[in-house]
Enzyme design. Structure first.
Site, PDB file in Angstrom:
ATOM      1  CE  LYS A 110       1.614  32.520 -21.885  1.00 28.19           C
ATOM      2  NZ  LYS A 110       1.322  31.101 -22.177  1.00 28.19           N
ATOM      3  CD  GLU A 164       0.971  24.990 -29.182  1.00 33.05           C
ATOM      4  OE1 GLU A 164       0.026  25.277 -28.441  1.00 33.05           O
ATOM      5  OE2 GLU A 164       2.019  25.675 -29.256  1.00 33.05           O
TER       6      GLU A 164
END
Length: 366
Positions: A110, A164
């Site tokens: 990724k 986050e």
């Protein structure tokens, strides 16, 4: 925000403010050593995405904590007289397609690719009013402001409304709340609910999220016992996006480990970098160049080692002139990523900063 403040972090559970500067650091290891040695009583500021780049950390004269988040305000009313996207949308799609080929080839699992937008506004904005508008733009009143110039001399500020939390440390307890896998919100409640359900069941997004949780489990395992991470993520929403999120809790073997130590250990996570992290980070540097503080971390740490660090996303760097700024948005690329869908995702994420400014998203960033 008082004129003496060089740092503010607003969270649902309270606000932390750093006032004045006793000492500044651009080297994270030097800052960490000074805190451990008791040479400074606290640290606030920003850590870059690539730790080889300069940090912007200061030991404040005073660290103040409050139990309430910033109340926030409505959007500002600024107009962009110049807007330039880096790269252009066609090139960003090409970058994503190339990244997918490398993933299929097995070079990387990724990689998170981002694009930036440079704006020049018609009027100056003060960091304090921008901070308040960012805090008012989300239900949790998340917002941060870091005076980068206090450490680097640049005169610029890093401001944002990141949802986050990289980590929060209190005594021997560490909590993380990673976000990875996202989809745009809709004003139509039926469409919005359907989008959320689709995200929760998305094989692509669940795989992307698992990379992040596995990374945090592994890194926390070096220093912690009882690392607890649910096997299924939950849905979280901001004003612009739905996200997959997982609350993680762990117990430090050595409570003397500081929040800054943990921030350096855990970041950047696959949510903003990729996996394997070294390969993904090199791809990002080759493709994007220097990210600076975007996708790094902003936060604080006190003399006891307690503190909180947020992932530096949904943010902008405001130049000393108060009119020029750069903002970013990215997305995690995995094997089944669609270049156009990933481009669209960056557009939705850019809304956090554009909405706070009261500036419509111009065609050039589409």
């Amino acid at each position: 925000m008082a004129s003496s403040e060089v740092f503010v972090l607003s969270r649902p559970h309270g606000t932390v403010r750093g006032e004045g500067v006793v000492r500044s650091f651009t080297d994270v290891d030097e800052a960490s050593a000074a805190l451990r040695a008791g040479e400074v009583g606290a640290l606030t500021g920003a850590i870059p995405f690539d730790l080889r780049d300069p940090a912007a950390l200061v030991a404040p004269v005073r660290l103040r904590t409050g139990e309430a988040p910033l109340p926030g305000t409505g959007p500002l009313s600024r107009r962009a007289v110049s807007t330039v996207s880096h790269p252009a949308r066609d090139e960003h799609r090409e970058r994503i397609a190339h990244a997918v080929k490398r993933i299929v080839a097995g070079d990387v699992g990724k990689v998170v690719l981002a694009r930036s937008v440079d704006l020049v506004l018609d009027e100056q904005i003060r960091p304090a009013e921008f901070l308040d508008a960012l805090a008012g733009g989300n239900a949790d009143h998340n917002a941060f402001a870091v005076d980068l110039g206090a450490a680097t001399g640049s005169g610029s500020w890093l401001l944002g409304a990141s949802p986050e939390a990289l980590l929060r440390k209190s005594g021997s307890t560490v909590t993380c709340h990673p976000y990875a896998g996202s989809a745009p919100r809709s004003a139509d409640p039926v469409v919005d609910r359907a989008t959320a359900a689709e995200l929760a069941a998305s094989t692509k997004d669940l795989a992307e999220h698992a990379f992040v949780v596995d990374h945090l489990r592994e890194r926390l395992g070096h220093l912690c016992d009882d690392v607890d991470a649910p096997s299924t993520p939950q849905l979280e929403s901001t004003g612009e996006m739905w996200h997959l999120a997982t609350p993680i809790r762990a117990t430090l073997r050595d409570p003397a480990t500081t929040a800054l130590d943990l921030a350096l250990l855990l970041g950047p996570t696959p949510a903003v970098c990729g996996t394997p992290s070294d390969v993904a980070a090199q791809i990002i540097r080759d493709v994007e160049g220097d990210r600076g503080f975007y996708a790094g971390a902003v936060g604080w740490c006190d003399a006891a080692g307690d503190g909180e660090w947020m992932v530096a996303i949904r943010c902008a760097e405001l130049a000393a002139d108060g009119r020029s700024l750069r903002t970013w948005a990215g997305g995690g690329i995995v094997e089944h990523s669609d270049p156009q869908a990933e481009l669209d995702e960056t557009q939705f994420k850019l809304r956090t900063v554009f909405n706070a400014l009261g500036t419509p998203l111009a065609d050039i960033v589409n």
